[in-house]
Design a protein around this motif. Structure first.
Motif, PDB file in Angstrom:
ATOM      1  N   CYS A  24      45.647  -1.287   8.947  1.00 31.87           N
ATOM      2  CA  CYS A  24      46.598  -2.210   8.316  1.00 31.87           C
ATOM      3  C   CYS A  24      46.935  -1.778   6.886  1.00 31.87           C
ATOM      4  O   CYS A  24      46.141  -1.117   6.219  1.00 31.87           O
ATOM      5  CB  CYS A  24      45.982  -3.618   8.291  1.00 31.87           C
ATOM      6  N   ARG A  51      42.153 -12.067  11.420  1.00 33.72           N
ATOM      7  CA  ARG A  51      42.346 -10.639  11.662  1.00 33.72           C
ATOM      8  C   ARG A  51      42.414 -10.425  13.174  1.00 33.72           C
ATOM      9  O   ARG A  51      41.371 -10.425  13.841  1.00 33.72           O
ATOM     10  CB  ARG A  51      41.211  -9.811  11.036  1.00 33.72           C
ATOM     11  N   PRO A  52      43.613 -10.263  13.717  1.00 34.00           N
ATOM     12  CA  PRO A  52      43.740 -10.160  15.175  1.00 34.00           C
ATOM     13  C   PRO A  52      42.978  -8.994  15.777  1.00 34.00           C
ATOM     14  O   PRO A  52      42.517  -9.077  16.916  1.00 34.00           O
ATOM     15  CB  PRO A  52      45.251 -10.002  15.381  1.00 34.00           C
ATOM     16  N   GLU A  57      42.390 -13.623  16.208  1.00 33.60           N
ATOM     17  CA  GLU A  57      43.178 -14.695  15.612  1.00 33.60           C
ATOM     18  C   GLU A  57      44.330 -14.145  14.771  1.00 33.60           C
ATOM     19  O   GLU A  57      44.151 -13.207  14.002  1.00 33.60           O
ATOM     20  CB  GLU A  57      42.299 -15.555  14.689  1.00 33.60           C
ATOM     21  N   HIS A  58      45.492 -14.769  14.902  1.00 35.30           N
ATOM     22  CA  HIS A  58      46.589 -14.601  13.963  1.00 35.30           C
ATOM     23  C   HIS A  58      46.595 -15.830  13.055  1.00 35.30           C
ATOM     24  O   HIS A  58      45.998 -16.870  13.384  1.00 35.30           O
ATOM     25  CB  HIS A  58      47.916 -14.476  14.698  1.00 35.30           C
ATOM     26  N   SER A  61      47.907 -18.882  15.007  1.00 42.26           N
ATOM     27  CA  SER A  61      47.007 -19.414  16.031  1.00 42.26           C
ATOM     28  C   SER A  61      45.769 -20.037  15.404  1.00 42.26           C
ATOM     29  O   SER A  61      45.253 -21.053  15.893  1.00 42.26           O
ATOM     30  CB  SER A  61      46.616 -18.318  17.029  1.00 42.26           C
TER      31      SER A  61
END
Length: 384
Positions: A24, A51-52, A57-58, A61
């Motif tokens: 990222c 941290r998807p 998780e986004h 979400s």
């Protein structure tokens, strides 16, 4: 005593400079803050960072899970001021862990759990005029932080290394796993010399075969350890790198849940655990994973999330101060990375990477509401 309102804040705080690693490139903090308040106006604050590629998780979400799944449970809680606030939060946190047992393909929701658990702990401690240090007894009076260098161009990495050296910091972590790794490490070693404790983090960029090949090329730079050389789910790869490279291996993305900690320990897949409070689901789960490490002779790094505010930094400092043996501690960059922080206190480490243990009420920091509001790109207030 019951909670009356729950606030959820999605922040966007610009960085003083971009931060890059193999997975990222970030220009700003995307922290999610949870604020709990009772009818007497006592508030507690928590933080998590989604941290998807770590917990699944986004930001959206994560916020949705807090709003629809955790908020109803929070409103149903009844706090007795005569109870032990830490044990009360611990019981609730462990019940959440049982109720939301991780299944294949289901996110563990650890950033969401962390934000809510820290807010609940901060609130419960403040209700009783207590500090987290009253329950997590410090083993030391000061915590020593490492410097972290993102995946910069070699000349920029050398400049950052020089600045850390001027601050008296003798432990550095360098992000690798992209182009110019060898040149970057060479430039840093030229600046800091041979005595510095230099470690690297690949953020799962390689296959096991690639990791062995690349780390062999990097042997001249005497890495103290390599963090997450392979993908999070590749435990066999971790084992291969550990066996073939002769460099201590640290698990990070491979270490999210308790079950993963037990599996890594049982298979002797790594030498160190990177325990990050948001990644691991809060203070309670982080303490549990640290205890697993200690029982199996695995050293612990208390890690941090890039872009965390002082709320999460404070929690990390409490954890790092309370553990009997800590290999490395990261975080507490404060306005060294954030253009502005959201608390009254300055939590950034000082000379030598040192920072004092926090003794204030709750987590030990005072959130400034006007700053929180100013950096919020989304604000949700739920009322009882």
């Amino acid at each position: 005593m019951k909670l009356m309102t729950i606030g959820i804040y999605q922040l966007c705080i610009p960085f003083t400079q971009a931060f890059r690693h193999a997975r990222c490139l970030r220009y700003a903090s995307d922290a999610v803050i949870v604020r709990l308040e009772d009818r007497e106006g006592v508030r507690g604050y928590g933080e998590g960072l989604a941290r998807p590629y770590v917990t699944g998780e986004h930001v959206s979400s994560m916020i949705g899970f807090i709003r629809t799944r955790l908020a109803p449970s929070l409103f149903a809680l009844e706090f007795d001021s005569h109870c032990d606030p830490f044990e009360w939060v611990k019981r609730i946190s462990m019940k959440w862990a049982d109720d939301h047992r991780v299944q294949t393909g289901i996110p563990p929701w650890h950033a969401a759990f962390c934000a809510v658990e820290l807010a609940l702990l901060d609130w419960a401690l403040r209700r009783n005029d207590r500090s987290l240090t009253d329950y997590l007894t410090p083993e030391r009076t000061r915590v020593t932080y490492s410097g972290v260098i993102s995946a910069e161009l070699p000349e920029d990495a050398a400049s950052l290394a020089s600045r850390f050296a001027a601050l008296g910091i003798t432990q550095l972590k360098v992000k690798i796993g992209i182009d110019d790794d060898k040149a970057r490490l060479h430039a840093i070693r030229d600046v800091v010399g041979p005595s510095y404790d230099l470690r690297a983090d690949a953020n799962g960029a390689w296959t096991a075969e690639q990791a062995v090949r690349q780390l062999t090329r990097l042997q001249p730079y005497r890495l103290a350890c390599i963090e997450q050389p392979v993908a999070g789910g590749d435990v066999d790869g971790l084992i291969r790198v550990k066996q073939e490279c002769g460099i201590p291996v640290m698990a990070d993305e491979s270490l999210v849940t308790r079950d993963q900690a037990m599996n890594l320990a049982a298979r002797r897949a790594c030498d160190l655990f990177n325990v990050r409070i948001s990644k691991c689901g809060g203070i309670v789960r982080s303490l549990d994973i640290a205890a697993i490490a200690q029982a199996h002779g695995i050293r612990v790094q208390v890690g941090a999330m890039v872009g965390e505010t002082a709320i999460l930094s404070a929690a990390g400092r409490h954890l790092a101060a309370s553990l009997p043996d800590v290999a490395y501690t990261e975080g507490s960059f404060g306005t060294k990375l954030l253009s502005e922080d959201i608390v009254k206190e300055d939590l950034a480490f000082g000379f030598g990477g040192e920072a004092p243990v926090l003794h204030g009420k709750g987590l030990g920091v005072t959130v400034q509401e006007h700053t929180l509001d100013r950096f919020a790109v989304q604000k949700i207030i739920l009322n009882r």
